[in-house]
Design a protein around this motif. Structure first.
Motif, short mmCIF file in Angstrom:
data_model
loop_
_atom_site.label_atom_id
_atom_site.label_comp_id
_atom_site.label_asym_id
_atom_site.label_seq_id
_atom_site.Cartn_x
_atom_site.Cartn_y
_atom_site.Cartn_z
N ASP A 280 0.80 -1.23 0.00
CA ASP A 280 0.00 0.00 0.00
C ASP A 280 0.83 1.28 0.00
O ASP A 280 0.33 2.34 0.37
CB ASP A 280 -0.95 0.03 1.21
N ILE A 281 2.08 1.20 -0.43
CA ILE A 281 2.84 2.43 -0.59
C ILE A 281 2.33 3.17 -1.81
O ILE A 281 1.98 2.56 -2.82
CB ILE A 281 4.35 2.16 -0.72
N CYS A 282 2.26 4.47 -1.73
CA CYS A 282 1.77 5.30 -2.84
C CYS A 282 2.97 5.87 -3.59
O CYS A 282 3.79 6.59 -3.01
CB CYS A 282 0.89 6.43 -2.31
N LEU A 283 3.09 5.51 -4.86
CA LEU A 283 4.12 6.06 -5.73
C LEU A 283 3.52 7.23 -6.52
O LEU A 283 2.54 7.05 -7.22
CB LEU A 283 4.65 5.01 -6.70
N MET A 284 4.12 8.40 -6.39
CA MET A 284 3.57 9.59 -7.04
C MET A 284 4.66 10.29 -7.84
O MET A 284 5.79 10.41 -7.41
CB MET A 284 3.00 10.56 -5.98
N ARG A 346 -0.53 6.92 4.14
CA ARG A 346 0.46 6.93 5.23
C ARG A 346 1.89 6.69 4.75
O ARG A 346 2.84 7.06 5.42
CB ARG A 346 0.11 5.85 6.28
N HIS A 347 2.02 6.02 3.60
CA HIS A 347 3.36 5.71 3.06
C HIS A 347 3.43 6.29 1.64
O HIS A 347 2.69 5.88 0.76
CB HIS A 347 3.61 4.20 3.03
N LEU A 348 4.33 7.22 1.45
CA LEU A 348 4.39 7.98 0.19
C LEU A 348 5.82 8.04 -0.34
O LEU A 348 6.77 8.22 0.42
CB LEU A 348 3.85 9.40 0.42
N GLN A 349 5.93 7.88 -1.65
CA GLN A 349 7.22 8.06 -2.33
C GLN A 349 6.98 8.95 -3.55
O GLN A 349 6.24 8.57 -4.47
CB GLN A 349 7.82 6.73 -2.76
N ILE A 350 7.58 10.14 -3.55
CA ILE A 350 7.38 11.12 -4.61
C ILE A 350 8.63 11.20 -5.48
O ILE A 350 9.75 11.18 -4.98
CB ILE A 350 7.06 12.50 -4.02
N PHE A 384 3.22 11.82 7.70
CA PHE A 384 3.22 10.47 7.11
C PHE A 384 4.10 9.54 7.94
O PHE A 384 5.03 9.98 8.62
CB PHE A 384 3.74 10.52 5.67
N ASN A 385 3.79 8.27 7.85
CA ASN A 385 4.69 7.29 8.47
C ASN A 385 6.04 7.26 7.73
O ASN A 385 7.10 7.21 8.36
CB ASN A 385 4.05 5.90 8.45
N THR A 386 5.95 7.24 6.40
CA THR A 386 7.15 7.38 5.56
C THR A 386 6.82 8.28 4.39
O THR A 386 5.75 8.17 3.80
CB THR A 386 7.63 6.01 5.01
N CYS A 387 7.72 9.18 4.08
CA CYS A 387 7.53 10.09 2.95
C CYS A 387 8.89 10.39 2.34
O CYS A 387 9.68 11.15 2.89
CB CYS A 387 6.83 11.38 3.39
N GLU A 388 9.17 9.74 1.21
CA GLU A 388 10.44 9.92 0.52
C GLU A 388 10.24 10.81 -0.71
O GLU A 388 9.23 10.70 -1.40
CB GLU A 388 11.02 8.58 0.08
#
Length: 414
Positions: A280-284, A346-350, A384-388
């Motif tokens: 459920d990580i969101c790749l943006m 909650r988990h995001l990677q931009i 966020f729990n993780t936001c890269e």
């Protein structure tokens, strides 16, 4: 903020007469936003753009001093010097000189040749005239012709020996009509001509530099080793150095290609091929599109596209007011994080293709024009729990780029 537009409107209105005494009088106090209708009504379009493109942070933080003439916001001697050159109208000459040295230092010439060129153009070589100026007792005459004083101009160009070397080289340069030109300008003119015609990796630039170097080596062999060789050895030595340099370049290129081939399978993959290392990580992907029109009024748009577990989750675009492409890219990152927060991710990677924005987010020094935006980006990341936030290629963010261009052209997705 103490800009000129605080005190008097450019279209003739006295700001105080309409109740504008401070910058805060141009804002809507309830939601930390500019009073756009008021600004457009009171100021000229160009000044309105400048005001509205100044980002108002939504998070409260302590005011900081920043040097607006610096990209990093930090006060440096270099930036102060540039500022004074601009005021004196001498900035173009300084920038041309900086561009020249940037090309030379970035070239694939050997380091000792680059340093030699710097010393030559700054009159820092130990020629006889330079040594005499420093009270070192040497004879002033040229070691080649024994007729005239040995200064930079004479040794490297005007001496009959050096003139024959230039004429007999692959470049075939005639120096007879160049004696009124200072050597520094003569050298720079030739290098800039070769770069302009042949581009950065010009073989003629290398030939020119190595010819100068060979003349210097021949002179030093006479001075320090008492080697009185035939002057034709200068051209022979130059050809040997060029051949060794070419072989060295070819060897490095072969080694590089071999290394790339052996590690090809380990190269970074496109975003579309990266498996989610966490469920459920969101790749943006985000991007900005900015363009200055002929009337100097910029138009800007931002776009974002997100996927979760390989499935498109949401996308969007927006029209914004921005003063530069850098600010537009920072707006895109901020809006992308904000949209993810609204959806409870909650988990995001931009991924952004702006190196400068990605680097500035993790640096204590940031460009002045996006400093407040970066502060809000960092504040949003804490939710966020993780936001890269990572650097991606143009192809990686192509979906966001198309959305951003559409927004700049006034086409918004529903």
């Amino acid at each position: 903020m103490v800009e000129g537009w605080v005190y008097q409107a450019e279209i003739g209105h006295q700001l105080k007469t309409i109740g504008i005494w401070q910058v805060k009088d141009l804002m809507i106090p309830t939601n930390k936003a500019w009073n756009t209708p008021l600004i457009w009504r009171v100021f000229s379009p160009e000044t309105s753009i400048r005001i509205l493109s100044t980002y108002l942070p939504q998070e409260t933080f302590q005011d900081q001093y920043a040097w607006s003439e610096s990209k990093s916001g930090s006060l440096r001697v270099k930036d102060v010097y540039t500022h004074f050159l601009m005021q004196k109208g001498q900035l173009d000459a300084a920038q041309n000189q900086r561009a020249f040295w940037s090309k030379l230092w970035a070239s694939d010439l050997r380091p000792k040749w680059k340093i030699f060129m710097w010393r030559l153009t700054h009159k820092a070589l130990a020629t006889n005239t330079n040594l005499i100026k420093r009270n070192i007792p040497v004879r002033p005459s040229c070691y080649f012709c024994h007729r005239q004083e040995e200064d930079d101009n004479h040794l490297f160009r005007d001496c009959e020996i050096s003139a024959r070397v230039w004429l007999g080289s692959n470049l075939g340069i005639k120096v007879d009509s160049s004696q009124i030109i200072p050597l520094r300008d003569w050298v720079r003119n030739f290098l800039q001509l070769f770069w302009k015609v042949d581009e950065v990796k010009s073989e003629r630039v290398t030939d020119f530099v190595v010819t100068l170097w060979s003349i210097w080596i021949h002179r030093n062999n006479i001075v320090f080793r008492q080697l009185y060789e035939d002057p034709t050895i200068i051209i022979h030595r130059k050809d040997v150095l060029l051949r060794e340099w070419t072989e060295s370049k070819n060897l490095k290129e072969t080694s590089r290609k071999s290394s790339v081939f052996s590690t090809g399978a380990q190269q970074e993959r496109p975003i579309s091929q990266i498996s989610n290392y966490q469920q459920d990580i969101c790749l943006m992907v985000v991007d900005g599109a900015w363009k200055r029109h002929k009337d100097k009024h910029p138009r800007a748009g931002i776009g974002w596209s997100a996927s979760v577990n390989g499935t498109r989750a949401f996308e969007g675009n927006s029209i914004i007011v921005a003063s530069s492409s850098l600010q537009t890219e920072a707006y895109a990152v901020h809006r992308g994080i904000y949209e993810a927060k609204l959806r409870g991710i909650r988990h995001l990677q931009i991924h952004s293709d702006s190196v400068e924005v990605v680097r500035a987010i993790g640096s204590p020094h940031q460009p002045f024009e996006i400093a407040t935006l970066l502060h809000d980006i960092r504040a949003l990341r804490r939710d966020f729990n993780t936001c890269e936030i990572k650097k991606g290629s143009r192809m990686d963010v192509i979906l966001a780029h198309k959305l951003a261009v559409a927004a700049r052209q006034g086409k918004l997705v529903s």
